[in-house]
Design an enzyme around this catalytic site. Structure first.
Site, PDB file in Angstrom:
ATOM      1  N   THR A  18       0.744  -1.502   0.017  1.00 54.93           N
ATOM      2  CA  THR A  18      -0.012   0.075   0.071  1.00 54.93           C
ATOM      3  C   THR A  18       0.512   1.353   0.050  1.00 54.93           C
ATOM      4  O   THR A  18       1.994   1.538  -0.040  1.00 54.93           O
ATOM      5  CB  THR A  18      -1.061  -0.106   1.315  1.00 54.93           C
ATOM      6  OG1 THR A  18       0.138  -0.096   2.562  1.00 54.93           O
ATOM      7  CG2 THR A  18      -1.874  -0.948   1.429  1.00 54.93           C
ATOM      8  N   ASP A  19      -0.204   2.349  -0.349  1.00 52.98           N
ATOM      9  CA  ASP A  19       0.293   3.481  -0.415  1.00 52.98           C
ATOM     10  C   ASP A  19       0.102   4.364   0.905  1.00 52.98           C
ATOM     11  O   ASP A  19       0.110   3.604   2.131  1.00 52.98           O
ATOM     12  CB  ASP A  19       0.766   4.921  -1.199  1.00 52.98           C
ATOM     13  CG  ASP A  19      -0.998   4.937  -1.522  1.00 52.98           C
ATOM     14  OD1 ASP A  19      -2.116   4.583  -0.209  1.00 52.98           O
ATOM     15  OD2 ASP A  19      -1.667   5.589  -2.585  1.00 52.98           O
ATOM     16  N   ALA A  20       0.501   5.950   1.022  1.00 52.31           N
ATOM     17  CA  ALA A  20       0.776   6.027   2.735  1.00 52.31           C
ATOM     18  C   ALA A  20      -0.490   6.179   3.004  1.00 52.31           C
ATOM     19  O   ALA A  20      -1.121   6.721   4.438  1.00 52.31           O
ATOM     20  CB  ALA A  20       0.823   7.675   2.853  1.00 52.31           C
ATOM     21  N   THR A  21      -1.685   6.227   1.830  1.00 50.78           N
ATOM     22  CA  THR A  21      -3.194   6.274   2.378  1.00 50.78           C
ATOM     23  C   THR A  21      -3.852   4.580   2.593  1.00 50.78           C
ATOM     24  O   THR A  21      -5.624   4.714   2.733  1.00 50.78           O
ATOM     25  CB  THR A  21      -4.400   6.830   1.326  1.00 50.78           C
ATOM     26  OG1 THR A  21      -4.248   6.293   0.502  1.00 50.78           O
ATOM     27  CG2 THR A  21      -3.966   7.905   0.922  1.00 50.78           C
ATOM     28  N   VAL A  23      -4.571   2.724   0.159  1.00 54.79           N
ATOM     29  CA  VAL A  23      -4.251   1.411  -0.706  1.00 54.79           C
ATOM     30  C   VAL A  23      -3.703   1.252  -1.422  1.00 54.79           C
ATOM     31  O   VAL A  23      -1.943   1.963  -1.468  1.00 54.79           O
ATOM     32  CB  VAL A  23      -5.167   3.538  -1.415  1.00 54.79           C
ATOM     33  CG1 VAL A  23      -5.718   2.574  -3.190  1.00 54.79           C
ATOM     34  CG2 VAL A  23      -6.100   3.648  -1.532  1.00 54.79           C
TER      35      VAL A  23
END
Length: 134
Positions: A18-21, A23
């Site tokens: 995932t990324d920082a959010t 997602v």
């Protein structure tokens, strides 16, 4: 999907995907699709290593198209399918989809070309392997 019953694998989304959010980072969907195609091959006794060592051929990605509908998120349980949509003597087109709880997230179409391992030039799929793609 092209086949009546598409081949499917289950994948859990890990933090590293995932990324920082929270997602799934878009490039990781390509990994998920690749895993499903690899497992599809393995389920038919056509592992990449065996194809290269025994038949002198490999598949290389020639074209892809992806349609993003909804994001996958941390800890999601996903189903990733692979089904043959089209086949010629030198290439195979897979239709693939990633779903969560039966709901479509990502759809993709991937064209793989058969190449000789020795020089990476396109070649016909050996007859011994071709029957598995019918």
């Amino acid at each position: 999907m092209a086949e009546a019953a598409a081949f499917a694998i289950d994948i859990r989304v890990y933090y590293e995907d995932t990324d920082a959010t929270g997602v799934v980072y878009h490039a990781n969907y390509l990994r998920y699709f690749e895993r499903a195609r690899t497992e599809w091959l393995d389920s038919r006794g056509l592992g990449h290593r065996e194809m290269a060592e025994r038949h002198g051929v490999a598949f290389t990605l020639a074209d892809l198209s992806i349609h993003f509908r909804r994001p996958a998120r941390l800890d999601d349980r996903l189903a990733v399918t692979a089904a043959i949509a089209e086949r010629t003597p030198v290439r195979v087109v897979f239709e693939q989809e990633i779903t969560r709880d039966g709901r479509s997230l990502i759809q993709g179409q991937f064209t793989v070309a058969c190449v000789k391992v020795a020089d990476f030039r396109p070649c016909r799929l050996p007859e011994a392997l071709s029957k598995e793609f019918r």
